[in-house]
Design a protein around this motif. Structure first.
Motif, PDB file in Angstrom:
ATOM      1  N   LYS A  37       0.830  -1.204   0.000  1.00 24.80           N
ATOM      2  CA  LYS A  37       0.000   0.000   0.000  1.00 24.80           C
ATOM      3  C   LYS A  37       0.866   1.256   0.000  1.00 24.80           C
ATOM      4  CE  LYS A  37      -3.741   2.311   2.535  1.00 24.80           C
ATOM      5  NZ  LYS A  37      -4.682   2.203   3.685  1.00 24.80           N
ATOM      6  N   ARG A  41       1.347   3.899  -3.148  1.00 26.64           N
ATOM      7  CA  ARG A  41       0.973   5.300  -2.926  1.00 26.64           C
ATOM      8  C   ARG A  41       2.133   6.231  -3.256  1.00 26.64           C
ATOM      9  NH1 ARG A  41      -0.661   5.208   2.238  1.00 26.64           N
ATOM     10  NH2 ARG A  41       1.338   5.895   3.068  1.00 26.64           N
ATOM     11  N   GLU A  42       3.326   5.873  -2.815  1.00 17.24           N
ATOM     12  CA  GLU A  42       4.511   6.682  -3.120  1.00 17.24           C
ATOM     13  C   GLU A  42       4.782   6.686  -4.626  1.00 17.24           C
ATOM     14  OE1 GLU A  42       8.771   6.876  -1.017  1.00 17.24           O
ATOM     15  OE2 GLU A  42       8.478   5.045  -2.184  1.00 17.24           O
ATOM     16  N   THR A  44       2.630   6.251  -7.133  1.00 18.77           N
ATOM     17  CA  THR A  44       1.647   7.057  -7.875  1.00 18.77           C
ATOM     18  C   THR A  44       1.856   8.549  -7.632  1.00 18.77           C
ATOM     19  OG1 THR A  44       0.034   6.687  -6.085  1.00 18.77           O
ATOM     20  CG2 THR A  44      -0.092   5.235  -8.002  1.00 18.77           C
ATOM     21  N   ASP A  45       2.277   8.927  -6.438  1.00 16.14           N
ATOM     22  CA  ASP A  45       2.626  10.336  -6.203  1.00 16.14           C
ATOM     23  C   ASP A  45       3.783  10.762  -7.109  1.00 16.14           C
ATOM     24  OD1 ASP A  45       0.669  10.630  -4.273  1.00 16.14           O
ATOM     25  OD2 ASP A  45       2.026  10.385  -2.568  1.00 16.14           O
ATOM     26  N   PHE A 146      -7.692   2.396  -6.414  1.00 15.39           N
ATOM     27  CA  PHE A 146      -6.586   1.789  -5.685  1.00 15.39           C
ATOM     28  C   PHE A 146      -7.118   1.262  -4.355  1.00 15.39           C
ATOM     29  CE2 PHE A 146      -4.481   4.545  -8.688  1.00 15.39           C
ATOM     30  CZ  PHE A 146      -3.357   3.821  -9.060  1.00 15.39           C
ATOM     31  N   GLN A 148      -7.841   0.214  -0.607  1.00 14.80           N
ATOM     32  CA  GLN A 148      -7.444   0.779   0.678  1.00 14.80           C
ATOM     33  C   GLN A 148      -6.755  -0.241   1.579  1.00 14.80           C
ATOM     34  OE1 GLN A 148      -7.670   4.146   1.428  1.00 14.80           O
ATOM     35  NE2 GLN A 148      -8.163   4.150  -0.768  1.00 14.80           N
ATOM     36  N   GLY A 150      -4.523  -2.367   0.636  1.00 15.09           N
ATOM     37  CA  GLY A 150      -3.163  -2.645   0.193  1.00 15.09           C
ATOM     38  C   GLY A 150      -2.982  -3.994  -0.456  1.00 15.09           C
TER      39      GLY A 150
END
Length: 511
Positions: A37, A41-42, A44-45, A146, A148, A150
């Motif tokens: 997860k 997230r990192e 996609t940022d 995405f 939640q 993970g």
């Protein structure tokens, strides 16, 4: 007998390394699963930051984001490596120096990307808004949020520019070190990290960065994380890369467009002239007919030839997948073809087509040639071979639009703009001891064959590492082969990203 004993000893040692690293590989895999997860997230940022190579402001933003990733993961001495001036795009550097280590590995990926034309992307996609799909678009994948919790399916894909080429490489390398650290594993090599920001523009200032920071970048091996795995899905290693250079061609005819009825059969047609010129550059069997085009190629070594014979054939698979008839060079395989220099037409244009077509004889015709090089070719020399061939076809060659005097003097005129930033090919010997260790480390992460390729079809500026640092390199790609790099709908298959983290982690634990 002595030779046999050495062979047996190597196999025993390789088996021991395989066994030890397989346990470590499983620990890295477990960490990756537990932290999926956070990793996604990192990632996609990171993908949300535009990274088109021609935009230095956004590239600086990418570089700063990478520095933050490195610092958060406990990597030391994080800094930007500038070229001769600070108005160029920097490389991002960091290191983990291991007490008592006598050897050093440097991990490379690039964070810049190709230009985007949003109109060419699927209407469901926006290039810098990463989206998750249940499968590839051509297999009717559907967009999903995405998760939640993970929990990610390895067949899912993230679509965005840079998703595979090459932010996936940056992400895999950094998360591999993070997984090692969280698993309590201890590297025995010093680890250094180098992320370039100009690869897609020909690495214009990489030579200056390497020369300026040669002492800092001392190593025993550069591990390059860029490109796709084998089309069969198996992991593969490249011992070298092709070089690359380009030529822009413009053929001139009349000074203004002409009615095709009033002037057809009389006024020269530049599109036809260019088509004939380009056709003169290749034989019917696909081989380049330009004089000396293959003369300076350095042949593959016996071990490289042997490795090539072991590469699984994917020719039938790719012909079906691509909806393609016979290959251009009919007597050799895809793997053999990429070990030869090539001449490709990247694009050709003259007049208008489709709804904009009109009955005219255009004034010019243009084409862009892409020359891929192998070991032994020099990019400037290869450009000149093409230019000499064009002169031999009766063309007056200029680097500017022709003057009226030149138009009156020469019946066939072409403007040629030779790319001034070509790169040569590079290849590392398969027989080096550290290369054998790398092969064993990658084998430790999979039960499948690891494909060994003497040369990657694509190009990277690896000859510069050899020239300025006397460094050896090996490329360890992770992206899925159908990732659409450099094109619309670029994507990364999640299992490739997760496997890439495991592979990079195994390499960081070389014995």
């Amino acid at each position: 007998m002595k030779k046999l004993n050495h062979t047996v000893l190597f196999l025993i040692l390789a088996t021991q390394v395989l066994s030890a690293q397989s346990t470590e590989s499983l620990k890295i895999r477990k960490q990756t699963q537990q932290n999926a997860k956070v990793i996604i997230r990192e990632f996609t940022d990171f993908l949300k930051i535009p990274n088109v190579a021609a935009n230095p402001i956004s590239l600086r933003e990418n570089a700063n984001f990478i520095m933050g990733m490195m610092t958060n993961k406990g990597i030391n001495n994080v800094q930007l490596l500038e070229g001769k001036t600070e108005d160029t795009t920097p490389a991002v550097y960091g290191e983990v120096l291991v007490p008592g280590a006598k050897q050093t590995l440097i991990f490379y990926a690039h964070y810049d990307g190709q230009p985007v034309n949003p109109a060419q992307w699927d209407k469901k996609l926006t290039p810098f808004t990463p989206q998750l799909f249940t499968a590839s678009l051509d297999k009717n994948g559907t967009s999903i949020p995405f998760p939640q919790d993970g929990k990610y399916n390895g067949e899912w894909r993230i679509y965005a520019r840079g998703a595979s080429d090459d932010k996936a490489g940056v992400d895999a390398i950094l998360n591999a070190y993070d997984a090692i650290k969280k698993s309590g594993l201890k590297p025995t090599y010093n680890l250094k990290f180098f992320f370039e920001g100009e690869e897609e523009e020909g690495s214009t200032h990489l030579d200056a960065i390497l020369e300026k920071n040669a002492k800092l970048l001392t190593s025993d091996l550069w591990i390059i994380c860029d490109g796709p795995v084998h089309q069969s899905g198996k992991k593969q290693l490249y011992l070298g890369v092709r070089g690359d250079t380009n030529l822009d061609l413009t053929v001139y005819a009349s000074k203004r467009p002409l009615h095709s009825g009033h002037y057809g059969n009389w006024a020269p047609n530049p599109a036809m002239m260019l088509a004939e010129l380009l056709a003169s550059m290749k034989e019917d069997d696909g081989r380049v007919s330009i004089k000396g085009f293959y003369d300076d190629v350095i042949p593959l070594s016996p071990s490289e030839k042997a490795a090539l014979l072991e590469v699984p054939s994917v020719d039938a698979q790719m012909k079906t997948e691509l909806g393609m008839g016979n290959p251009e060079m009919k007597d050799i395989s895809l793997s053999e073809a990429i070990n030869l220099p090539s001449l490709n037409i990247n694009g050709i244009q003259s007049g208008n087509v489709g709804k904009m077509a009109s009955n005219q004889i255009p004034t010019t015709a243009t084409a862009v040639l892409d020359l891929r090089l192998v070991l032994g070719n020099d990019w400037k020399r290869q450009q000149q071979k093409v230019i000499d061939h064009i002169k031999g076809q009766g063309y007056f060659v200029t680097t500017n639009d022709p003057t009226d005097q030149e138009r009156a003097t020469y019946p066939k005129i072409i403007k040629i703009i030779a790319n001034p930033n070509g790169i040569n090919a590079q290849r590392t010997s398969m027989d080096l001891p550290i290369i054998k260790k790398v092969i064993a480390a990658v084998k430790a992460t999979t039960n499948d064959q690891v494909v060994l390729q003497p040369t990657m079809g694509g190009s990277l500026p690896l000859y510069l590492f050899e020239k300025y640092l006397k460094a050896n390199t090996i490329s360890v790609p992770i992206a899925n082969h159908d990732n659409n790099q450099h094109a619309e709908n670029e994507n990364i298959r999640l299992q490739n990203l997760f496997d890439g983290i495991e592979t990079m982690g195994s390499l960081m634990l070389l014995k």
